[in-house]
Design a protein around this motif. Structure first.
Motif, PDB file in Angstrom:
ATOM      1  N   HIS A  89       0.803  -1.065  -0.090  1.00 38.87           N
ATOM      2  CA  HIS A  89      -0.080   0.073  -0.157  1.00 38.87           C
ATOM      3  C   HIS A  89       0.844   1.282  -0.145  1.00 38.87           C
ATOM      4  O   HIS A  89       0.588   2.100  -0.729  1.00 38.87           O
ATOM      5  N   ALA A  90       1.911   1.233   0.616  1.00 35.55           N
ATOM      6  CA  ALA A  90       2.876   2.251   0.765  1.00 35.55           C
ATOM      7  C   ALA A  90       3.379   2.626  -0.329  1.00 35.55           C
ATOM      8  O   ALA A  90       3.773   3.910  -0.816  1.00 35.55           O
ATOM      9  N   LEU A  91       3.689   1.720  -1.026  1.00 36.81           N
ATOM     10  CA  LEU A  91       4.704   1.791  -2.528  1.00 36.81           C
ATOM     11  C   LEU A  91       3.658   2.406  -3.446  1.00 36.81           C
ATOM     12  O   LEU A  91       4.136   3.024  -4.226  1.00 36.81           O
ATOM     13  N   SER A  92       2.500   1.894  -3.333  1.00 40.55           N
ATOM     14  CA  SER A  92       1.485   2.309  -4.431  1.00 40.55           C
ATOM     15  C   SER A  92       1.141   3.657  -4.163  1.00 40.55           C
ATOM     16  O   SER A  92       0.671   4.450  -5.070  1.00 40.55           O
ATOM     17  N   ASN A  93       1.199   4.279  -3.017  1.00 42.41           N
ATOM     18  CA  ASN A  93       1.051   5.683  -2.571  1.00 42.41           C
ATOM     19  C   ASN A  93       2.224   6.764  -2.787  1.00 42.41           C
ATOM     20  O   ASN A  93       2.005   7.715  -2.221  1.00 42.41           O
ATOM     21  N   ALA A  94       3.451   6.210  -3.057  1.00 46.98           N
ATOM     22  CA  ALA A  94       4.508   7.155  -3.075  1.00 46.98           C
ATOM     23  C   ALA A  94       4.202   8.329  -4.011  1.00 46.98           C
ATOM     24  O   ALA A  94       3.538   8.032  -5.024  1.00 46.98           O
ATOM     25  N   PRO A  95       4.891   9.289  -3.950  1.00 44.66           N
ATOM     26  CA  PRO A  95       4.552  10.594  -4.843  1.00 44.66           C
ATOM     27  C   PRO A  95       4.518  10.165  -6.319  1.00 44.66           C
ATOM     28  O   PRO A  95       5.627   9.530  -6.691  1.00 44.66           O
ATOM     29  N   GLY A  96       3.365  10.298  -6.853  1.00 44.34           N
ATOM     30  CA  GLY A  96       3.467  10.041  -8.419  1.00 44.34           C
ATOM     31  C   GLY A  96       3.018   8.629  -8.719  1.00 44.34           C
ATOM     32  O   GLY A  96       2.792   8.341  -9.776  1.00 44.34           O
ATOM     33  N   ALA A  97       3.312   7.638  -7.777  1.00 39.27           N
ATOM     34  CA  ALA A  97       3.068   6.234  -8.173  1.00 39.27           C
ATOM     35  C   ALA A  97       1.666   5.869  -8.820  1.00 39.27           C
ATOM     36  O   ALA A  97       1.355   5.258  -9.740  1.00 39.27           O
ATOM     37  N   TRP A  98       0.424   6.261  -7.685  1.00 46.63           N
ATOM     38  CA  TRP A  98      -1.100   6.027  -8.156  1.00 46.63           C
ATOM     39  C   TRP A  98      -1.157   6.658  -9.388  1.00 46.63           C
ATOM     40  O   TRP A  98      -1.821   6.118 -10.315  1.00 46.63           O
ATOM     41  N   GLU A  99      -0.826   8.065  -9.560  1.00 45.97           N
ATOM     42  CA  GLU A  99      -0.990   8.745 -10.696  1.00 45.97           C
ATOM     43  C   GLU A  99      -0.539   8.089 -12.117  1.00 45.97           C
ATOM     44  O   GLU A  99      -1.164   8.166 -13.143  1.00 45.97           O
ATOM     45  N   ALA A 100       0.640   7.603 -11.945  1.00 49.04           N
ATOM     46  CA  ALA A 100       1.503   7.200 -13.104  1.00 49.04           C
ATOM     47  C   ALA A 100       0.671   5.960 -13.878  1.00 49.04           C
ATOM     48  O   ALA A 100       0.649   5.636 -14.939  1.00 49.04           O
ATOM     49  N   VAL A 101       0.159   5.061 -12.896  1.00 53.76           N
ATOM     50  CA  VAL A 101      -0.488   3.957 -13.229  1.00 53.76           C
ATOM     51  C   VAL A 101      -2.119   4.340 -13.749  1.00 53.76           C
ATOM     52  O   VAL A 101      -2.442   3.876 -14.849  1.00 53.76           O
ATOM     53  N   ALA A 102      -2.648   5.099 -12.855  1.00 51.74           N
ATOM     54  CA  ALA A 102      -3.914   5.393 -13.416  1.00 51.74           C
ATOM     55  C   ALA A 102      -4.104   6.201 -14.522  1.00 51.74           C
ATOM     56  O   ALA A 102      -5.097   5.990 -15.242  1.00 51.74           O
ATOM     57  N   ALA A 103      -2.927   6.920 -14.897  1.00 49.05           N
ATOM     58  CA  ALA A 103      -3.133   7.602 -16.206  1.00 49.05           C
ATOM     59  C   ALA A 103      -3.546   6.790 -17.332  1.00 49.05           C
ATOM     60  O   ALA A 103      -3.905   7.461 -18.444  1.00 49.05           O
ATOM     61  N   ALA A 104      -3.083   5.436 -17.393  1.00 52.48           N
ATOM     62  CA  ALA A 104      -3.436   4.829 -18.449  1.00 52.48           C
ATOM     63  C   ALA A 104      -4.703   4.673 -19.036  1.00 52.48           C
ATOM     64  O   ALA A 104      -5.081   4.120 -19.727  1.00 52.48           O
ATOM     65  N   ARG A 105      -5.705   4.731 -17.699  1.00 51.45           N
ATOM     66  CA  ARG A 105      -7.102   4.825 -17.986  1.00 51.45           C
ATOM     67  C   ARG A 105      -7.771   6.152 -18.182  1.00 51.45           C
ATOM     68  O   ARG A 105      -8.931   6.210 -18.605  1.00 51.45           O
ATOM     69  N   PHE A 106      -6.949   7.216 -18.312  1.00 57.89           N
ATOM     70  CA  PHE A 106      -7.522   8.438 -18.691  1.00 57.89           C
ATOM     71  C   PHE A 106      -8.093   8.292 -20.177  1.00 57.89           C
ATOM     72  O   PHE A 106      -7.212   8.109 -21.136  1.00 57.89           O
ATOM     73  N   ARG A 107      -9.168   8.919 -20.409  1.00 59.24           N
ATOM     74  CA  ARG A 107      -9.687   9.103 -21.767  1.00 59.24           C
ATOM     75  C   ARG A 107     -10.376  10.265 -21.994  1.00 59.24           C
ATOM     76  O   ARG A 107     -11.164  10.734 -21.230  1.00 59.24           O
ATOM     77  N   SER A 108     -10.176  10.991 -22.996  1.00 59.21           N
ATOM     78  CA  SER A 108     -10.808  12.281 -23.547  1.00 59.21           C
ATOM     79  C   SER A 108     -12.230  11.731 -23.689  1.00 59.21           C
ATOM     80  O   SER A 108     -12.694  10.972 -24.272  1.00 59.21           O
ATOM     81  N   PRO A 109     -13.194  12.905 -23.370  1.00 58.32           N
ATOM     82  CA  PRO A 109     -14.881  12.751 -23.498  1.00 58.32           C
ATOM     83  C   PRO A 109     -14.853  12.403 -25.116  1.00 58.32           C
ATOM     84  O   PRO A 109     -15.984  11.753 -25.567  1.00 58.32           O
ATOM     85  N   GLN A 110     -13.887  13.011 -26.000  1.00 58.04           N
ATOM     86  CA  GLN A 110     -14.126  13.009 -27.219  1.00 58.04           C
ATOM     87  C   GLN A 110     -13.594  11.524 -27.955  1.00 58.04           C
ATOM     88  O   GLN A 110     -13.786  11.364 -29.157  1.00 58.04           O
ATOM     89  N   ALA A 111     -12.906  10.874 -27.044  1.00 58.31           N
ATOM     90  CA  ALA A 111     -12.317   9.784 -27.863  1.00 58.31           C
ATOM     91  C   ALA A 111     -13.381   8.402 -27.760  1.00 58.31           C
ATOM     92  O   ALA A 111     -14.185   8.522 -26.847  1.00 58.31           O
TER      93      ALA A 111
END
Length: 316
Positions: free
Chosen positions: A191-213
């Motif tokens: 849990h601590a490693l998954s919440n290191a600075p930027g860690a969660w965001e870097a993995v979660a960013a792969a699921r970001f999608r534009s509303p137009q996509a």
């Protein structure tokens, strides 16, 4: 309790730490890797779950491999202690090019490569490229490649919300033995490693999608990797209880590779390199030590399996 004693929480096996932590700059990107041992280079590529990193994927295997090889285990771009950079124009391509450049900067002219999950999938994709982007001698793919179904277990990994409870659920999806999600210290560490600075965001960013996509699921898509183009000897290792893949995927995948073979471990989930490290180490060492002049193996016709008390055999 009747015995008058408090119940003790299950504990994962202790780790023998033999690796050294190192950093190097790859095209201006701070890149972290673990290193241990001497001898022919062996590169280990870790999995891609939230909090995934070289240390978690390989801490049980490195002590077993280091007496025979110079083990090098980098953190992928966006993972572990490597720079938390996400390329919205091409995440996968950026990660692969960064890894290829890491190998080049480290002056690795030829090496064996082992990958787990995402690391194995990416490794197989690079090996199928013409020309291959990596100087691969022999390849071991653990629970990677092939069709990736989108199911309940996969959703536990994707929907991780950064809480300890969600991390325990994530681990329950990845492992067969319950100790890996019941040991509170192990869960807290993950849990601590998954919440290191930027860690969660870097993995979660792969699921970001534009509303137009156009809407498109990340998993459950057809696998178009041309495995038939892989020419290096390849061992595919899997657990027979891997709920993130379909049963039997390993021998089917190995059959598509000219010099491919498969080994399936009994009572094991998605990370045999952690859950069955002793058996996996034996398989890797046997496979990598094989005489180069030996006849190339036939495509696998059967699944190798074994109980936790017995070493699995390779099938060819």
């Amino acid at each position: 309790m009747a015995s008058g004693k408090l119940a003790t929480a299950p504990r994962v096996p202790p780790v023998e730490t033999v690796h050294r932590s190192r950093f190097i700059s790859v095209d201006g990107m701070r890149t972290h890797y673990l290193e241990a041992g001497e001898g022919p280079p062996l590169v280990l590529l870790h999995s891609g779950e939230f909090g995934g990193c070289a240390e978690l994927s390989w801490e049980y295997l490195i002590p077993k491999l280091a007496p025979h090889f110079r083990v090098i285990a980098p953190d992928w771009l966006g993972f572990g202690k490597t720079a938390k950079i996400h390329d919205f124009d091409g995440k996968r391509a950026r990660m692969l090019s960064h890894m290829a450049r890491f190998v080049e900067v480290m002056a690795i002219d030829r090496a064996h490569f082992v990958g787990n999950s995402m690391g194995a999938t990416f490794l197989l994709q690079m090996a199928s490229g013409q020309p291959c982007a990596l100087p691969i001698d022999r390849l071991v793919a653990i629970s990677g490649g092939g069709f990736m179904p989108e199911n309940e277990e996969r959703r536990r990994l994707i929907d991780y919300d950064g809480t300890e409870e969600a991390m325990a659920d994530l681990l329950a999806a990845m492992f067969e033995q319950p100790v890996w999600h019941l040991d509170p210290d192990y869960v807290r560490r993950r849990h601590a490693l998954s919440n290191a600075p930027g860690a969660w965001e870097a993995v979660a960013a792969a699921r970001f999608r534009s509303p137009q996509a156009p809407s498109r699921a990340e998993f459950g898509q057809a696998d178009h990797t041309p495995y038939e183009l892989i020419v290096v000897p390849t061992l595919v290792i899997a657990g027979d209880r891997d709920r993130l893949r379909f049963p039997g995927f390993a021998p089917e995948l190995a059959a598509r590779i000219a010099n491919g073979e498969a080994a399936v471990l009994a009572d094991c989930g998605h990370c045999p390199n952690i859950e069955r490290a002793d058996a996996v180490a034996d398989l890797i060492l046997e496979f990598l030590a094989r005489d180069r002049s030996a006849r190339a193996p036939e495509p696998p016709k059967a699944v190798a399996s074994g109980s936790p008390e017995h070493r699995p055999r390779l099938t060819a």
